[in-house]
Design an enzyme around this catalytic site. Sequence first.
Site, PDB file in Angstrom:
ATOM      1  N   HIS A  53       2.362  -9.031   2.070  1.00  0.00           N
ATOM      2  CA  HIS A  53       3.052  -8.558   3.274  1.00  0.00           C
ATOM      3  C   HIS A  53       2.072  -8.321   4.428  1.00  0.00           C
ATOM      4  CE1 HIS A  53       1.478  -4.455   2.909  1.00  0.00           C
ATOM      5  NE2 HIS A  53       1.641  -4.607   1.596  1.00  0.00           N
TER       6      HIS A  53
ATOM      7  N   GLU B 231       4.496  -3.370  -5.844  1.00  0.00           N
ATOM      8  CA  GLU B 231       3.090  -2.991  -5.944  1.00  0.00           C
ATOM      9  C   GLU B 231       2.858  -2.161  -7.206  1.00  0.00           C
ATOM     10  OE1 GLU B 231       0.007  -3.313  -5.788  1.00  0.00           O
ATOM     11  OE2 GLU B 231      -0.489  -2.892  -3.671  1.00  0.00           O
TER      12      GLU B 231
ATOM     13  N   ARG C 251       8.123  -3.249   3.263  1.00  0.00           N
ATOM     14  CA  ARG C 251       7.122  -4.079   3.941  1.00  0.00           C
ATOM     15  C   ARG C 251       7.122  -5.504   3.406  1.00  0.00           C
ATOM     16  NH1 ARG C 251       5.059  -0.371   0.385  1.00  0.00           N
ATOM     17  NH2 ARG C 251       3.284  -0.904  -0.969  1.00  0.00           N
TER      18      ARG C 251
ATOM     19  N   GLU D 114       1.496   0.594   9.013  1.00  0.00           N
ATOM     20  CA  GLU D 114       0.798   1.745   9.597  1.00  0.00           C
ATOM     21  C   GLU D 114      -0.134   2.398   8.582  1.00  0.00           C
ATOM     22  OE1 GLU D 114       3.661   4.401  11.323  1.00  0.00           O
ATOM     23  OE2 GLU D 114       4.252   2.966  12.883  1.00  0.00           O
TER      24      GLU D 114
ATOM     25  N   ASN E  77      -1.538   0.872   5.976  1.00  0.00           N
ATOM     26  CA  ASN E  77      -2.686  -0.030   5.808  1.00  0.00           C
ATOM     27  C   ASN E  77      -3.720   0.251   6.891  1.00  0.00           C
ATOM     28  OD1 ASN E  77      -0.601  -2.866   4.920  1.00  0.00           O
ATOM     29  ND2 ASN E  77      -1.686  -1.478   3.565  1.00  0.00           N
TER      30      ASN E  77
END
Length: 206
Positions: free
Chosen positions: A8, A81, A57, A12, A14
């Site tokens: 992806h 994830e 995301r 914010e 990240n």
Amino acid sequence: MKVLLVRHAETEWNQRGIIQGHKDSPLTVRGAQETAALLAALASYPIACVYASPLGRAWQMGQALAGHFDCPLVAHTALKEQAFGHYEGMPSAQLRDEYPYEAEALFAKDAAFCPPGGESLAHASQRIIDFIQQQQQTAAHQTLCIVTHGQVSQGVLALLKEGNIDNFSRYAQPNASYSVFEMTEGQCITLRWGIATHLRTLTLHK
């Protein structure tokens, strides 16, 4: 079966270095630019279906890809994830300061390490490998796109490239980058990973 494994775009968290896992945060302006650059880079691939993690995301990237290629979009929980448990929402710098051994194990050394309340990278990566192998039974001659996440992508790529997960930290997959591989009889026969040349201009003008 040909597979495009996509991470992806930038969020914010990240940007701020906060551990996401199964939590989420909105895309940044740069993330939207990364998405557009990726769509242009993949234009020549005959993608038949997009499978995406249902986390926001990744789902947004999946929607963009499926719309661009006018193909089905399917959510699957196997593509989420790695669950980071109690570390989710914590800045990664804080984790390294307060729990340096755990941080090193989690991000660099030990795929079997299970964060408190979470899951190991080995487990998370294997569920995606299992998903890919299941798709081969029905899409052996198609090109599929799988949208997932950064940490778990490293484990998947290590397993595909080396047959084990020990060196997962070598396989960094930047936001909105992609890897391409072919599967035959459950085995990966070719692999190009971490392709991010389409993001060079964005990086220069960050």
